[in-house]
Enzyme design. Structure first.
Site, PDB file in Angstrom:
ATOM      1  N   TYR A   1      17.557 -24.905 -13.815  1.00  0.00           N
ATOM      2  CA  TYR A   1      17.348 -25.134 -15.253  1.00  0.00           C
ATOM      3  C   TYR A   1      18.679 -25.444 -15.945  1.00  0.00           C
ATOM      4  CZ  TYR A   1      12.447 -23.634 -14.923  1.00  0.00           C
ATOM      5  OH  TYR A   1      11.108 -23.526 -14.609  1.00  0.00           O
TER       6      TYR A   1
ATOM      7  N   GLY B   1       3.803 -28.694 -22.801  1.00  0.00           N
ATOM      8  CA  GLY B   1       5.191 -29.087 -23.053  1.00  0.00           C
ATOM      9  C   GLY B   1       5.399 -29.625 -24.466  1.00  0.00           C
TER      10      GLY B   1
HETATM   11  P1  NAP Z   1       5.207 -25.202 -23.598  1.00  0.00           P
HETATM   12  O1  NAP Z   1       5.022 -24.022 -24.483  1.00  0.00           O
HETATM   13  O2  NAP Z   1       4.019 -25.931 -23.107  1.00  0.00           O
HETATM   14  O3  NAP Z   1       6.122 -26.273 -24.333  1.00  0.00           O
HETATM   15  C1  NAP Z   1       7.237 -25.904 -25.069  1.00  0.00           C
HETATM   16  C2  NAP Z   1       7.654 -27.107 -25.894  1.00  0.00           C
HETATM   17  O4  NAP Z   1       6.681 -27.295 -26.914  1.00  0.00           O
HETATM   18  C3  NAP Z   1       9.006 -26.918 -26.540  1.00  0.00           C
HETATM   19  O5  NAP Z   1       9.697 -28.158 -26.543  1.00  0.00           O
HETATM   20  C4  NAP Z   1       8.618 -26.522 -27.963  1.00  0.00           C
HETATM   21  O6  NAP Z   1       9.591 -26.904 -28.913  1.00  0.00           O
HETATM   22  C5  NAP Z   1       7.346 -27.318 -28.169  1.00  0.00           C
HETATM   23  N1  NAP Z   1       6.493 -26.681 -29.161  1.00  0.00           N
HETATM   24  C6  NAP Z   1       6.014 -25.418 -29.157  1.00  0.00           C
HETATM   25  N2  NAP Z   1       5.268 -25.180 -30.257  1.00  0.00           N
HETATM   26  C7  NAP Z   1       5.290 -26.318 -30.972  1.00  0.00           C
HETATM   27  C8  NAP Z   1       4.708 -26.698 -32.221  1.00  0.00           C
HETATM   28  N3  NAP Z   1       3.953 -25.847 -32.923  1.00  0.00           N
HETATM   29  N4  NAP Z   1       4.914 -27.969 -32.657  1.00  0.00           N
HETATM   30  C9  NAP Z   1       5.674 -28.838 -31.930  1.00  0.00           C
HETATM   31  N5  NAP Z   1       6.268 -28.521 -30.747  1.00  0.00           N
HETATM   32  C10 NAP Z   1       6.075 -27.273 -30.276  1.00  0.00           C
HETATM   33  O7  NAP Z   1       6.066 -24.671 -22.392  1.00  0.00           O
HETATM   34  P2  NAP Z   1       7.217 -25.353 -21.466  1.00  0.00           P
HETATM   35  O8  NAP Z   1       8.517 -25.146 -22.140  1.00  0.00           O
HETATM   36  O9  NAP Z   1       6.833 -26.736 -21.056  1.00  0.00           O
HETATM   37  O10 NAP Z   1       7.089 -24.406 -20.207  1.00  0.00           O
HETATM   38  C11 NAP Z   1       7.223 -22.986 -20.377  1.00  0.00           C
HETATM   39  C12 NAP Z   1       8.031 -22.412 -19.251  1.00  0.00           C
HETATM   40  O11 NAP Z   1       7.350 -22.641 -18.026  1.00  0.00           O
HETATM   41  C13 NAP Z   1       9.427 -23.005 -19.038  1.00  0.00           C
HETATM   42  O12 NAP Z   1      10.406 -22.454 -19.894  1.00  0.00           O
HETATM   43  C14 NAP Z   1       9.683 -22.632 -17.594  1.00  0.00           C
HETATM   44  O13 NAP Z   1      10.118 -21.288 -17.552  1.00  0.00           O
HETATM   45  C15 NAP Z   1       8.302 -22.743 -16.978  1.00  0.00           C
HETATM   46  N6  NAP Z   1       8.070 -24.024 -16.265  1.00  0.00           N
HETATM   47  C16 NAP Z   1       7.905 -23.980 -14.916  1.00  0.00           C
HETATM   48  C17 NAP Z   1       7.637 -25.129 -14.195  1.00  0.00           C
HETATM   49  C18 NAP Z   1       7.460 -25.038 -12.718  1.00  0.00           C
HETATM   50  O14 NAP Z   1       7.418 -26.088 -12.040  1.00  0.00           O
HETATM   51  N7  NAP Z   1       7.345 -23.856 -12.178  1.00  0.00           N
HETATM   52  C19 NAP Z   1       7.545 -26.377 -14.859  1.00  0.00           C
HETATM   53  C20 NAP Z   1       7.711 -26.400 -16.246  1.00  0.00           C
HETATM   54  C21 NAP Z   1       7.967 -25.207 -16.950  1.00  0.00           C
HETATM   55  P3  NAP Z   1      10.625 -25.798 -29.513  1.00  0.00           P
HETATM   56  O15 NAP Z   1      11.461 -25.319 -28.373  1.00  0.00           O
HETATM   57  O16 NAP Z   1      11.360 -26.607 -30.530  1.00  0.00           O
HETATM   58  O17 NAP Z   1       9.793 -24.726 -30.133  1.00  0.00           O
END
Ligand code: NAP
Length: 300
Positions: free
Chosen positions: A53, A214
């Site tokens: 990351y 995401g």
């Molecule tokens: P997510 O919650 O689906 O997406 C987060 C994104 O959405 C951030 O960019 C966030 O922006 C945005 N967001 C959230 N609420 C919002 C709203 N109300 N309006 C507009 N945008 C909004 O989760 P993710 O970050 O993709 O994934 C979560 C975690 O899963 C990661 O941190 C990682 O630990 C894990 N992960 C694992 C894998 C794997 O292959 N194992 C792959 C991907 C992710 P802000 O930050 O500005 O709030």
């Protein structure tokens, strides 16, 4: 907050916080401490990382929190991953993006993670992606060594399909404790291809990555996103949700597989909305309203 038992002496908070985007938030160490303490106050004690990351920088940023406040370590569970090798200026020896699940790499990756986090142990280590060149005997040797040395307490996988998880499990003397997979109303594949079924069969609660797709769900103009937003808004009104993210979290939380959503935002108000979802509920028909909107047609 509810806790999910993964082994006799290991439980995760129902909501997990994910640090994939930590390098994008431009947070100082003080800001990151504030974020971590906020999560802990909400009962979110499990933090998800990976060696890669932030191009191999996020673990170390988090480690700075533990350097300033070492007492936080015992209040949390740290999950990290290994097995992907990125092309990165921080790893100039990588000429091609590839997977490496050799014993040598798994052990070296954990040693580096321990240094980055300034900790003596990782609670759960996941193999980040299924590796088509995996030698499961080597993975088993690496896991056994790390467990015996007390460097990793438990092991799991990420993005593994049914056959891949069963194959690796057959080489291990202890059960894998979780599969971290993409689970969101926006992407139904793992609900449909047997991956969630295997979690249920093995009583292995899955961690859900990108529960809000995401962020795409808020902005995408693709037909599926538009349809889904409409359904999320309408079910949201019925269940008393303040926003569609609360509905998306609720949709995962009410599922019988004890899904643990990984909250990916660094903003307190958005983390709070995930916490709010823990007190909401949804009927079977409301769940299928969202499922159908994502599918784009009635179930058969
Ligand atoms: P997510 O919650 O689906 O997406 C987060 C994104 O959405 C951030 O960019 C966030 O922006 C945005 N967001 C959230 N609420 C919002 C709203 N109300 N309006 C507009 N945008 C909004 O989760 P993710 O970050 O993709 O994934 C979560 C975690 O899963 C990661 O941190 C990682 O630990 C894990 N992960 C694992 C894998 C794997 O292959 N194992 C792959 C991907 C992710 P802000 O930050 O500005 O709030």
């Amino acid at each position: 907050m509810e806790r999910i038992q993964l082994a006799s002496d290991l439980s995760f908070s129902r909501l997990i916080h994910g640090l994939w985007r930590l390098d994008k938030w431009n947070y100082s160490t003080e800001d990151t401490i504030e974020l971590v303490e906020y999560c802990l106050e909400q009962g979110i004690t499990t933090f998800d990382h990976a060696d890669i990351y932030g191009h191999y920088t996020c673990e170390e940023r988090f480690g700075k929190v533990l350097k300033v406040k070492p007492s936080l370590r015992e209040q949390m569970e740290i999950v990290t991953k290994c097995g992907i090798k990125l092309i990165s200026s921080n790893r100039p020896e990588h000429k091609i993006k590839h997977y490496d699940t050799s014993k040598e790499h798994i052990v070296a990756s954990v040693e580096q993670s321990l240094k980055n986090f300034r900790t003596d142990y990782i609670d759960v280590l996941l193999i980040h992606r299924p590796d088509p060149f995996m030698n499961p005997e080597e993975v088993a040797e690496a896991f056994t060594k790390l467990k015996e040395e007390g460097k990793v307490r438990y092991f799991g996988v990420s993005n593994f399909k049914r056959s891949q998880l069963n194959m690796l499990q057959s080489y291990l003397n202890f059960p894998l404790v979780t599969n971290q997979i993409e689970l969101t109303a926006y992407q139904l594949e793992n609900f449909q291809d047997g991956t969630v079924d295997l979690c249920l069969e093995k009583r292995m609660p899955p961690m859900a990555w990108s529960p809000l797709a995401g962020g795409k769900i808020f902005t995408s103009e693709k037909e599926r996103a538009v349809r889904l937003r409409e359904a999320l808004n309408s079910v949201g009104k019925e269940i008393g949700a303040q926003s569609i993210d609360e509905v998306l979290y609720t949709w995962l939380l009410v599922h019988p597989a004890k899904i643990m959503p990984i909250v990916g935002s660094g903003k307190k108000e958005r983390i709070q909305r995930a916490v709010n979802a823990l007190s909401l509920t949804m009927t079977r028909q409301q769940w299928f309203t969202i499922y159908q909107a994502s599918l784009g047609h009635e179930v058969p």
